[in-house]
Design an enzyme around this catalytic site. Structure first.
Site, PDB file in Angstrom:
ATOM      1  N   HIS A  15       8.089   2.834  -5.292  1.00 40.33           N
ATOM      2  CA  HIS A  15       7.751   3.962  -6.152  1.00 40.33           C
ATOM      3  C   HIS A  15       8.346   5.257  -5.618  1.00 40.33           C
ATOM      4  O   HIS A  15       8.876   5.313  -4.503  1.00 40.33           O
ATOM      5  CB  HIS A  15       6.228   4.094  -6.273  1.00 40.33           C
ATOM      6  CG  HIS A  15       5.527   4.347  -4.975  1.00 40.33           C
ATOM      7  ND1 HIS A  15       5.477   5.590  -4.377  1.00 40.33           N
ATOM      8  CD2 HIS A  15       4.838   3.500  -4.154  1.00 40.33           C
ATOM      9  CE1 HIS A  15       4.796   5.507  -3.246  1.00 40.33           C
ATOM     10  NE2 HIS A  15       4.399   4.254  -3.080  1.00 40.33           N
ATOM     11  N   CYS A  21       3.483   0.394   0.660  1.00 42.98           N
ATOM     12  CA  CYS A  21       4.535   0.448  -0.359  1.00 42.98           C
ATOM     13  C   CYS A  21       5.843   0.984   0.213  1.00 42.98           C
ATOM     14  O   CYS A  21       5.892   1.501   1.321  1.00 42.98           O
ATOM     15  CB  CYS A  21       4.087   1.330  -1.518  1.00 42.98           C
ATOM     16  SG  CYS A  21       2.700   0.660  -2.453  1.00 42.98           S
TER      17      CYS A  21
END
Length: 200
Positions: A160, A176
């Site tokens: 992301h 992440c």
């Protein structure tokens, strides 16, 4: 004078060669296996800079084909590589990676969902570690997922964007992989649901 210059040059060449050798990955098992693991020397304690170790890579040691395109995330060098399925496009982006080894996951997965303007909610383990965090953050400039998110087949794992550009090139995430917003927007346009992803 020439001899002194040659010795200095040879010393620099030796040091550069040694550094390159230490940065070369050692493969622990077949890269096309389901539980692929790559063992590399962890330089995070030695190199304390906000930058990825950029070097172009060929896709062949990592993927058997480029069906649906392929994303390789190298945790140690903090870089994300992308190859298109037609082999025309290759991209290399600096990334943020997990803070610690216990938050890091390696192996094969794929993109299962793409969201522009994602919302965010902390995982149960994040909430346990940081009870002061909000339960939900809508899309916008305060959202930790930035402007775009690629959801992976592993629960809670995403590639992301981030509005906090200080995080890129660092061990700074809760699991992440983060990119600059302009880079995730570009990668978002290039990838599809089904794009292969390998984290090493």
């Amino acid at each position: 004078m020439t001899k002194k210059y040659d010795n200095a040059f040879n010393r620099r060449a030796f040091l550069a060669g040694t550094a390159a050798t230490l940065a070369t990955p050692a493969f622990a098992q077949d890269l096309n296996g389901a539980d692929t693991v790559e063992v590399e020397r962890d330089l995070s304690q030695v190199v304390r800079r906000n930058a990825s170790s950029f070097r172009t890579l060929d896709w062949r040691p990592y993927f058997s084909d480029l069906r649906n395109g392929a994303v390789l995330v190298d945790i140690d060098s903090r870089a994300l590589h992308y190859w298109s399925d037609d082999q025309v496009t290759y991209k290399l982006y600096p990334s943020s990676v997990p803070l610690s080894e216990d938050l890091t996951r390696r192996g094969r997965t794929s993109v299962i969902r793409k969201v522009e303007g994602p919302s965010w909610a902390p995982t149960p383990s994040m909430k346990k570690r940081n009870p002061e965090w909000p339960d939900f953050v809508p899309p916008g400039p305060d959202n930790p997922l930035g402007t775009h998110a690629l959801y992976l087949s592993w629960t809670y794992y995403r590639i992301h964007g981030t509005h906090d550009t200080r995080k890129i090139g660092r061990r700074s995430s809760n699991g992440c992989i983060g990119l600059y917003n302009e880079h995730i927007a570009e990668l978002f346009a290039l990838t599809n649901v089904g794009t292969q992803v390998l984290l090493i």
